[in-house]
Design an enzyme around this catalytic site. Structure first.
Site, PDB file in Angstrom:
ATOM      1  N   ASP A  69       0.947  -0.813   0.341  1.00  0.00           N
ATOM      2  CA  ASP A  69       0.499   0.438  -0.170  1.00  0.00           C
ATOM      3  C   ASP A  69       0.863   1.294   0.210  1.00  0.00           C
ATOM      4  O   ASP A  69       1.954   1.266   1.346  1.00  0.00           O
ATOM      5  CB  ASP A  69      -0.967   0.651   0.712  1.00  0.00           C
ATOM      6  CG  ASP A  69      -2.059   0.769   1.513  1.00  0.00           C
ATOM      7  OD1 ASP A  69      -1.600   2.035   0.697  1.00  0.00           O
ATOM      8  OD2 ASP A  69      -2.745   0.617   1.847  1.00  0.00           O
ATOM      9  N   HIS A  70       0.711   1.810  -1.245  1.00  0.00           N
ATOM     10  CA  HIS A  70       1.586   3.218  -1.449  1.00  0.00           C
ATOM     11  C   HIS A  70       1.381   4.053  -0.160  1.00  0.00           C
ATOM     12  O   HIS A  70       2.556   5.393  -0.353  1.00  0.00           O
ATOM     13  CB  HIS A  70       1.673   3.190  -2.737  1.00  0.00           C
ATOM     14  CG  HIS A  70       2.969   4.258  -3.420  1.00  0.00           C
ATOM     15  ND1 HIS A  70       4.556   4.819  -1.717  1.00  0.00           N
ATOM     16  CD2 HIS A  70       3.590   4.771  -4.321  1.00  0.00           C
ATOM     17  CE1 HIS A  70       5.213   5.054  -2.987  1.00  0.00           C
ATOM     18  NE2 HIS A  70       4.993   4.594  -3.775  1.00  0.00           N
TER      19      HIS A  70
END
Ligand code: CAO
Length: 553
Positions: A525-526
């Site tokens: 999850d950036h």
């Protein structure tokens, strides 16, 4: 004010059932038909409703008590003091005497062979009929739980029926293949109705057409036994229908076929609120969904609307104009997977980092040394080492073992290392969770994960085996491929994909030498993890796997 007693209505020949939920408190004001208590036998769930509008004066049973038809369970005071309404309603709830035994040859089992297609041992077709429903007629089918062509084990659920008082499953009477349904969702059925056909091996327990037609009707108690052998309650989940890499946002009350465990009143309320029960966590006994769970779910959704599509849009195009087509219904697990994939994919900006671990020495060690440490029949695949390495990497990089807080303003860092393992099962992907990976040795991890994978494939996963993962591994290494991009299993923030190790020429500074390289794909999850952190995490993982001593300490 008219004080009137509430009794357990006719239970359709079942002797004693357990009180599993008290839905009201003394003083509560109820509408007619509001649930007072919920009863559950091993085969059916049933609500005892308020026979009239009024307030609860006294509750005479507790959860765990056993009650029978006619047991006095509560006292109510009728609204407006309308004694006649109360008297009338109570009369209706008095114990119904067992109906006189019919002398007809009504089917008492839910399958009757129609035509023998061969001699003993060969496959034959059987009608599937509705078993004794405890005297209730015209019960609505709310779910078809199997698909045409499915190979079913005896007792696998075929469909779910729901009256206004009870929910029950019609299970497959024998192992075999489902050939057809004669009904659809929304149809009303009664005892003896033919609802479909199965192809079964002509087992000794299967009745021949002759024996079916001359079978004497069973006694009342036999009929009740038959009914309980064929009509089953909607069971609590043995999985949360956690479908592979996409964790349901809330889904603890689903069976492996995606059934929800909820009573008729809750189902009715869910319909009124437009809530899909598959998404609701059940807090009741055996993870049963209660009204409060629905209210909590709606409250949570109102406060935290989920952005992005919640429904899965397929195609409306008529493909038959291009050539022949056929249709295959998707089971609940696959439908939930689709929803969760869409939710995860559309809400999490995710990136995949690729790397390769040199596992030449690990593999030599695994092949030479592990055999002696293992109990007979247990194998250690590279997966157990990878799990151990992940737990160590998660300890070194805590952000990878976290979840983003609901307002995206904080990280919730977990100090437990529970790793979900995506398992490919005939029904779809399930993700059982190996708990406390950091404190287990490689051999225990191998035994634990292969037991969980077997249970997932046998549809025997207990509920709690599917929840609480802080990280997920999806290993396709036993199958093949060089890399893939797994989808983050929200609310986790990272997932490791593992592909098949292969020998590659690696430059050692002087020459190329053959090294066994394991491809890793880390999706993250950036919003939570930066690219540089992901590259460091994956590299660290590779180093742990390269030097097996790190994992055995
Ligand atoms: N490289 C090379 N060989 C590998 C390997 C790898 N990365 N991983 C496993 N193998 C080998 C094993 O050692 C085993 O070899 P032997 O038969 O010689 O003992 C063989 O491949 C089969 O392994 P396995 O798949 O049965 O066992 P596993 O422990 O590796 O995996 C499980 C268990 C449950 C993860 C796996 O069976 C499974 O279901 N994988 C599919 C997961 C999936 O579908 N993910 C996709 C989700 S979408 O992202």
């Amino acid at each position: 004010m008219a004080l009137t007693q509430v009794n357990v209505p006719d239970l359709g020949g079942i002797d004693e059932v357990e009180v599993i939920e008290i839905c009201v408190n003394v003083g509560d004001t109820l509408e007619t038909e509001d649930a007072l208590i919920v009863l559950e036998s091993d085969k059916a769930t049933m609500e005892v409703p308020a026979p009239f509008a009024g307030s609860v004066s006294e509750i005479l049973v507790s959860v765990g008590d056993k009650v029978s038809s006619g047991t006095h369970v509560a006292n109510m005071t009728a609204q407006d003091g309308d004694a006649s309404v109360a008297q009338e309603a109570t009369k209706k709830d008095e114990v119904v005497e067992p109906a006189e035994q019919s002398s007809s040859n009504e089917p008492q089992q839910n399958a009757q062979p129609t035509e023998a297609k061969g001699s003993a041992g060969e496959a034959q077709e059987m009608d599937i009929t509705v078993p004794d429903l405890g005297g209730v007629d015209a019960v609505e089918i709310i779910e078809l739980s199997a698909s045409i062509g499915d190979e079913l084990a005896a007792e696998d659920s075929l469909m779910v029926l729901e009256s206004d008082k009870a929910t029950m499953e019609i299970p497959a009477p024998q192992a075999g293949k489902l050939l057809s349904f004669a009904v659809k969702v929304g149809d009303k059925v009664s005892q003896g109705d033919v609802v479909g056909k199965m192809q079964v091996a002509q087992a000794s327990s299967a009745q021949s057409p002759e024996s079916a037609s001359v079978k004497k009707p069973p006694s009342q108690s036999e009929a009740a036994k038959d009914a309980s052998a064929t009509a089953q309650p909607v069971t609590p989940a043995n999985s949360n229908a956690n479908t592979g890499v996409s964790q349901p946002q809330a889904g603890q009350s689903k069976g492996s076929s995606g059934h929800v465990h909820a009573g008729p009143a809750v189902r009715k309320l869910a319909r009124e609120l437009g809530v899909d029960l598959v998404q609701v966590n059940g807090s009741g006994p055996r993870n049963r969904i209660q009204k409060q769970d629905l209210h909590d779910f709606v409250k949570q959704r109102v406060n935290n609307p989920v952005t992005g599509p919640q429904t899965v849009k397929g195609s409306d195009e008529d493909f038959s104009k291009y050539g022949q087509i056929s249709e295959k219904p998707l089971n609940k697990i696959k439908q939930v997977t689709a929803r969760n994939m869409v939710a995860s994919w559309s809400t999490i900006p995710q990136v995949t980092q690729f790397d390769e671990a040199d596992i030449t020495e690990l593999e030599t060690y695994r092949k030479q040394s592990m055999g002696a440490l293992l109990p007979e029949g247990v194998k250690v695949s590279p997966l157990a080492f990878i799990m151990k390495a992940c737990a160590k990497a998660l300890q070194a990089f805590p952000e990878f073992n976290s979840s983003l807080g609901s307002n995206a303003d904080k990280l919730i860092l977990k100090q437990y290392y529970n790793i979900g393992i995506a398992v490919d099962t005939p029904d779809g992907l399930l993700v059982p969770v190996v708990k406390g990976v950091d404190s287990k040795g490689v051999v225990d991890l191998a035994i634990g994960s292969s037991e969980l994978a077997k249970k997932a494939r046998d549809k025997k996963l207990p509920m709690d085996a599917m929840s609480g993962a802080s990280f997920t591994i999806s290993s396709l290494g036993g199958i093949g491929g060089t890399a893939f991009t797994p989808i983050v299993n929200a609310p986790q923030v990272a997932i490791l994909g593992v592909s098949k190790a292969s020998f590659k020429p690696v430059w050692n500074g002087e020459a190329f030498e053959p090294r066994l390289m394991l491809p890793l794909s880390l999706s993250y999850d950036h919003r939570v993890i930066d690219g540089a952190q992901a590259a460091r995490f994956t590299r660290y993982l590779c180093e742990l796997l390269t030097d097996v001593r790190h994992l055995l300490l």
